[in-house]
Design an enzyme around this catalytic site. Sequence first.
Site, PDB file in Angstrom:
ATOM      1  N   THR A  16       9.672  -8.320  -3.877  1.00 20.25           N
ATOM      2  CA  THR A  16       9.341  -7.314  -4.887  1.00 20.25           C
ATOM      3  C   THR A  16      10.337  -7.324  -6.042  1.00 20.25           C
ATOM      4  OG1 THR A  16       9.387  -4.906  -5.241  1.00 20.25           O
ATOM      5  CG2 THR A  16      10.524  -5.688  -3.313  1.00 20.25           C
ATOM      6  N   ASP A  17       9.892  -6.890  -7.204  1.00 24.34           N
ATOM      7  CA  ASP A  17      10.815  -6.746  -8.350  1.00 24.34           C
ATOM      8  C   ASP A  17      11.884  -5.706  -8.084  1.00 24.34           C
ATOM      9  OD1 ASP A  17       9.203  -4.448  -8.524  1.00 24.34           O
ATOM     10  OD2 ASP A  17       8.643  -4.739 -10.620  1.00 24.34           O
ATOM     11  N   GLU A  18      11.670  -4.855  -7.054  1.00 27.71           N
ATOM     12  CA  GLU A  18      12.629  -3.774  -6.813  1.00 27.71           C
ATOM     13  C   GLU A  18      13.975  -4.306  -6.327  1.00 27.71           C
ATOM     14  OE1 GLU A  18      11.037  -0.197  -5.148  1.00 27.71           O
ATOM     15  OE2 GLU A  18       9.007  -0.698  -5.790  1.00 27.71           O
ATOM     16  N   TYR A  62      14.292   0.891   0.947  1.00 29.61           N
ATOM     17  CA  TYR A  62      13.184  -0.076   0.897  1.00 29.61           C
ATOM     18  C   TYR A  62      13.617  -1.362   0.208  1.00 29.61           C
ATOM     19  CZ  TYR A  62       9.091  -2.424  -1.089  1.00 29.61           C
ATOM     20  OH  TYR A  62       8.188  -3.377  -1.477  1.00 29.61           O
ATOM     21  N   LYS A 103      14.104  -5.160   1.671  1.00 34.80           N
ATOM     22  CA  LYS A 103      13.343  -6.308   1.136  1.00 34.80           C
ATOM     23  C   LYS A 103      14.286  -7.405   0.644  1.00 34.80           C
ATOM     24  CE  LYS A 103       9.511  -6.837   0.664  1.00 34.80           C
ATOM     25  NZ  LYS A 103       8.513  -7.449   1.595  1.00 34.80           N
TER      26      LYS A 103
HETATM   27  P1  NAD Z   1       1.062  -1.889   2.726  1.00 36.10           P
HETATM   28  O1  NAD Z   1       2.011  -0.848   3.199  1.00 36.10           O
HETATM   29  O2  NAD Z   1      -0.246  -1.470   2.155  1.00 36.10           O
HETATM   30  O3  NAD Z   1       0.722  -2.902   3.913  1.00 36.10           O
HETATM   31  C1  NAD Z   1       1.675  -3.331   4.839  1.00 36.10           C
HETATM   32  C2  NAD Z   1       0.929  -3.855   6.050  1.00 36.10           C
HETATM   33  O4  NAD Z   1       1.902  -4.366   6.986  1.00 36.10           O
HETATM   34  C3  NAD Z   1       0.135  -2.780   6.794  1.00 36.10           C
HETATM   35  O5  NAD Z   1      -1.143  -3.280   7.125  1.00 36.10           O
HETATM   36  C4  NAD Z   1       0.960  -2.515   8.055  1.00 36.10           C
HETATM   37  O6  NAD Z   1       0.173  -2.111   9.157  1.00 36.10           O
HETATM   38  C5  NAD Z   1       1.587  -3.883   8.279  1.00 36.10           C
HETATM   39  N1  NAD Z   1       2.846  -3.812   9.046  1.00 36.10           N
HETATM   40  C6  NAD Z   1       3.880  -2.963   8.851  1.00 36.10           C
HETATM   41  N2  NAD Z   1       4.842  -3.216   9.769  1.00 36.10           N
HETATM   42  C7  NAD Z   1       4.403  -4.266  10.515  1.00 36.10           C
HETATM   43  C8  NAD Z   1       4.967  -4.982  11.599  1.00 36.10           C
HETATM   44  N3  NAD Z   1       6.177  -4.676  12.089  1.00 36.10           N
HETATM   45  N4  NAD Z   1       4.245  -5.994  12.131  1.00 36.10           N
HETATM   46  C9  NAD Z   1       3.014  -6.313  11.639  1.00 36.10           C
HETATM   47  N5  NAD Z   1       2.426  -5.653  10.632  1.00 36.10           N
HETATM   48  C10 NAD Z   1       3.124  -4.637  10.070  1.00 36.10           C
HETATM   49  O7  NAD Z   1       1.903  -2.772   1.694  1.00 36.10           O
HETATM   50  P2  NAD Z   1       1.418  -3.592   0.421  1.00 36.10           P
HETATM   51  O8  NAD Z   1       1.491  -2.702  -0.761  1.00 36.10           O
HETATM   52  O9  NAD Z   1       0.160  -4.297   0.751  1.00 36.10           O
HETATM   53  O10 NAD Z   1       2.611  -4.630   0.295  1.00 36.10           O
HETATM   54  C11 NAD Z   1       2.511  -5.900   0.931  1.00 36.10           C
HETATM   55  C12 NAD Z   1       3.785  -6.656   0.650  1.00 36.10           C
HETATM   56  O11 NAD Z   1       3.969  -6.782  -0.763  1.00 36.10           O
HETATM   57  C13 NAD Z   1       5.043  -5.965   1.168  1.00 36.10           C
HETATM   58  O12 NAD Z   1       5.897  -6.953   1.689  1.00 36.10           O
HETATM   59  C14 NAD Z   1       5.636  -5.315  -0.053  1.00 36.10           C
HETATM   60  O13 NAD Z   1       7.046  -5.218   0.060  1.00 36.10           O
HETATM   61  C15 NAD Z   1       5.249  -6.304  -1.132  1.00 36.10           C
HETATM   62  N6  NAD Z   1       5.086  -5.770  -2.487  1.00 36.10           N
HETATM   63  C16 NAD Z   1       4.306  -4.678  -2.713  1.00 36.10           C
HETATM   64  C17 NAD Z   1       4.139  -4.209  -4.010  1.00 36.10           C
HETATM   65  C18 NAD Z   1       3.277  -3.019  -4.318  1.00 36.10           C
HETATM   66  O14 NAD Z   1       3.318  -2.510  -5.446  1.00 36.10           O
HETATM   67  N7  NAD Z   1       2.456  -2.538  -3.383  1.00 36.10           N
HETATM   68  C19 NAD Z   1       4.789  -4.855  -5.071  1.00 36.10           C
HETATM   69  C20 NAD Z   1       5.582  -5.979  -4.793  1.00 36.10           C
HETATM   70  C21 NAD Z   1       5.716  -6.422  -3.498  1.00 36.10           C
HETATM   71  P1  TYD Z   2       5.282   4.305  -6.365  1.00 34.47           P
HETATM   72  O1  TYD Z   2       3.807   4.133  -6.492  1.00 34.47           O
HETATM   73  O2  TYD Z   2       5.826   4.998  -5.165  1.00 34.47           O
HETATM   74  O3  TYD Z   2       5.925   2.847  -6.530  1.00 34.47           O
HETATM   75  P2  TYD Z   2       7.491   2.425  -6.683  1.00 34.47           P
HETATM   76  O4  TYD Z   2       8.355   3.549  -6.344  1.00 34.47           O
HETATM   77  O5  TYD Z   2       7.572   1.331  -5.688  1.00 34.47           O
HETATM   78  O6  TYD Z   2       7.629   1.972  -8.097  1.00 34.47           O
HETATM   79  O7  TYD Z   2       5.812   5.077  -7.632  1.00 34.47           O
HETATM   80  C1  TYD Z   2       5.569   4.600  -8.944  1.00 34.47           C
HETATM   81  C2  TYD Z   2       6.281   5.514  -9.911  1.00 34.47           C
HETATM   82  O8  TYD Z   2       5.666   6.800  -9.848  1.00 34.47           O
HETATM   83  C3  TYD Z   2       7.750   5.732  -9.580  1.00 34.47           C
HETATM   84  O9  TYD Z   2       8.494   5.857 -10.803  1.00 34.47           O
HETATM   85  C4  TYD Z   2       7.758   7.047  -8.837  1.00 34.47           C
HETATM   86  C5  TYD Z   2       6.614   7.815  -9.481  1.00 34.47           C
HETATM   87  N1  TYD Z   2       5.925   8.775  -8.594  1.00 34.47           N
HETATM   88  C6  TYD Z   2       5.774  10.108  -8.995  1.00 34.47           C
HETATM   89  O10 TYD Z   2       6.204  10.513 -10.096  1.00 34.47           O
HETATM   90  N2  TYD Z   2       5.147  10.961  -8.134  1.00 34.47           N
HETATM   91  C7  TYD Z   2       4.682  10.568  -6.919  1.00 34.47           C
HETATM   92  O11 TYD Z   2       4.144  11.413  -6.166  1.00 34.47           O
HETATM   93  C8  TYD Z   2       4.813   9.192  -6.539  1.00 34.47           C
HETATM   94  C9  TYD Z   2       4.300   8.710  -5.214  1.00 34.47           C
HETATM   95  C10 TYD Z   2       5.450   8.326  -7.416  1.00 34.47           C
END
Ligand code: NAD
Ligand code: TYD
Length: 362
Positions: free
Chosen positions: A145-147, A169, A173
């Site tokens: 992730t970019d985070e 988090y 990561k």
């Molecule tokens: P999500 O939370 O929707 O999905 C995570 C999945 O992993 C779920 O289905 C959960 O059941 C499964 N899981 C959790 N723990 C597990 C374990 N111990 N064993 C097997 N399965 C397990 O997350 P997402 O938003 O789909 O993100 C997917 C990946 O992308 C993550 O690695 C996250 O860090 C990365 N990512 C997400 C974002 C975003 O904005 N959502 C951005 C950049 C990177």
């Molecule tokens: P989020 O979707 O949790 O993603 P991330 O923290 O990984 O960027 O949040 C996106 C942005 O929105 C972040 O700046 C936090 C803000 N946010 C709120 O202001 N209220 C909320 O209830 C949530 C979940 C996020």
Amino acid sequence: MTDAQPRFARLLVTGGAGFIGSCFVRDVLARKDGTLVTVIDKLTYAGNRANLAPVEADPEQAARLRFVEGDISDPTVVGPLVRDVEAVINFAAESHVDRSILDPEAFLRTDVLGVHVLLEACRSEQERNARGERAAAPRFLQVSTDEVYGSVETGESHENDRLEPRSPYSSAKAGGELLARSYFVTYGLDVVITRGSNTYGPYHHPEKLIPLFVTNAIDDKQLPLYGDGLQRRDWLYVSDHAGAIGHVLEQGVSGETYNVAGNNERTNRDVVTTLLHQLDKPWTLVRRVEDRPGHDRRYAMDSSKLASLGWTNKMPFETGLAATVDWYLQNQDWWRSIKAGEWQDYYERQYGARLAGSTDAG
Ligand code: NAD
Ligand code: TYD
């Protein structure tokens, strides 16, 4: 079958019942190129078999999907699955910053130790390859992730920038991807890493900003905006993120990391304004609530390295957001069932006191 044959015909997709992982699985199987996919997913609160329903509704695709409910931290489950595949794509993670602040431990277990278990399984396969017991060692793609760059006040993060994660988090990561990189350096494992930006789209769990605000607004419920709402995120449509991961899987250079930017930087206020407009709901639903501790002000990445590998995103933000809003309007059973049960406790813990002490969001 199509003409273009993928480099890897048998994939293990971890976290394939989550938001981005399920999009990747749906899109890979919909190519109808014969690729076989095994999903391992623990089905935590964030995992949902219904995210794979479109695959299961198509007998040809369903026949190429195997679903295993299991934990990536369990070597006895992971080992035999990795034995059968040519590549592992690790989406599985605890993924929500706010939950990592409430309770970090699960993040370390899955996002660090789970990665270690997967890497060890790949290393065993590498040893089998050296003994002539299998063709090539599996490629390992770590979805990061970019985070991990931390808060970027100005400019854009490049792949070689220092990692300065600031939440449990993002720290977990960063630990996971550094471990993956170390297996490339130390053992010569075939590892590639992607760092994606904030992703949005259908099947997004309603704990995250966009789906939380869309679903609350549909029900005329309050929208808890953290602090001044001027934090900035770079929004990436889910099928663009999944496509970029597939592209790096096929084309990425071993040992390299690729930023996956959305190129749609917006303040949270701008995002909320747009989604309220698309839903025809008033700004008066928005409440200013106590900020997230350690809240990263801004993320922004340069993704010219991925562009030079031949990947470009397709979805403009306003179009993607409109499609997302429409999906949540059309699929209310999906999110209403998630917003029952465990959700109520989480919502009260995260937002109860915040909303009670909220003020006008201006
Ligand atoms: P999500 O939370 O929707 O999905 C995570 C999945 O992993 C779920 O289905 C959960 O059941 C499964 N899981 C959790 N723990 C597990 C374990 N111990 N064993 C097997 N399965 C397990 O997350 P997402 O938003 O789909 O993100 C997917 C990946 O992308 C993550 O690695 C996250 O860090 C990365 N990512 C997400 C974002 C975003 O904005 N959502 C951005 C950049 C990177
Ligand atoms: P989020 O979707 O949790 O993603 P991330 O923290 O990984 O960027 O949040 C996106 C942005 O929105 C972040 O700046 C936090 C803000 N946010 C709120 O202001 N209220 C909320 O209830 C949530 C979940 C996020």
